[in-house]
Design a protein around this motif. Structure first.
Motif, mmCIF file in Angstrom:
data_model
loop_
_atom_site.group_PDB
_atom_site.id
_atom_site.type_symbol
_atom_site.label_atom_id
_atom_site.label_comp_id
_atom_site.label_asym_id
_atom_site.label_seq_id
_atom_site.Cartn_x
_atom_site.Cartn_y
_atom_site.Cartn_z
ATOM 1 N N MET A 16 -66.213 26.499 -7.943
ATOM 2 C CA MET A 16 -65.569 25.846 -6.452
ATOM 3 C C MET A 16 -65.141 27.399 -5.795
ATOM 4 S SD MET A 16 -63.970 22.201 -7.506
ATOM 5 C CE MET A 16 -63.287 22.275 -6.199
ATOM 6 N N ASP A 17 -65.396 27.246 -4.443
ATOM 7 C CA ASP A 17 -65.236 28.234 -3.161
ATOM 8 C C ASP A 17 -63.610 27.666 -3.085
ATOM 9 O OD1 ASP A 17 -67.236 29.935 -2.889
ATOM 10 O OD2 ASP A 17 -67.253 28.268 -1.153
ATOM 11 N N LYS A 19 -60.016 27.377 -1.980
ATOM 12 C CA LYS A 19 -59.055 27.249 -0.780
ATOM 13 C C LYS A 19 -58.998 28.739 -0.044
ATOM 14 C CE LYS A 19 -56.558 24.063 0.942
ATOM 15 N NZ LYS A 19 -55.161 22.990 0.898
ATOM 16 N N PRO A 20 -59.148 28.675 1.447
ATOM 17 C CA PRO A 20 -59.822 29.346 2.178
ATOM 18 C C PRO A 20 -57.252 30.154 2.235
ATOM 19 C CG PRO A 20 -60.829 28.310 3.753
ATOM 20 C CD PRO A 20 -60.325 27.587 2.382
#
Length: 93
Positions: A16-17, A19-20
Motif C-alpha cells: 500500500m502506498d 499516506k502522502p
C-alpha cells in the motif's frame, strides 16, 4: 511430507502506498489542535474547581494546603484562567 498448493490471491504481496506526507502533517496538526483545546478546557474546569474550593475553605492557601500544593501554584492557575476569560469575547450560545 507437506504439499503446498498455489493460492493466487495470497501469493501476491500488495504494497500500500503510504499516506502522502502533506496529509500526515495536516492530520497531526489537526490532532494537536484538538489536544490543545482539550487541555485548555481541562484547565478551565480545574480553575472552576479551585474556585469552588476557595468558596468552601475560605482562602487559596487553605485549598493549596488541602491539595498538598503551593499556594502560588493554585493562585497562578486561577490567574491564568482569569486572563484567558478576559481575553475571550463573550459568546451568545
Amino acid at each position: 511430507m507437506n504439499c503446498l498448493h498455489p493460492t493466487p490471491l495470497l501469493d501476491k504481496i500488495v504494497v500500500m502506498d503510504p499516506k502522502p506526507w502533506r496529509d500526515r502533517v495536516r492530520d497531526e496538526e489537526e490532532l494537536l489542535a484538538q489536544l490543545n483545546q482539550a487541555a485548555s478546557d481541562a484547565a478551565s474546569r480545574r480553575a472552576q474547581a479551585l474556585r469552588d474550593g476557595v468558596k468552601e475553605l475560605g482562602t487559596v492557601a487553605d485549598v493549596a494546603r488541602d491539595l498538598g500544593r503551593s499556594w502560588q501554584a493554585v493562585d497562578q492557575a486561577l490567574k491564568r484562567d482569569d486572563r484567558k476569560k478576559a481575553a475571550k469575547p463573550p459568546t451568545t450560545e
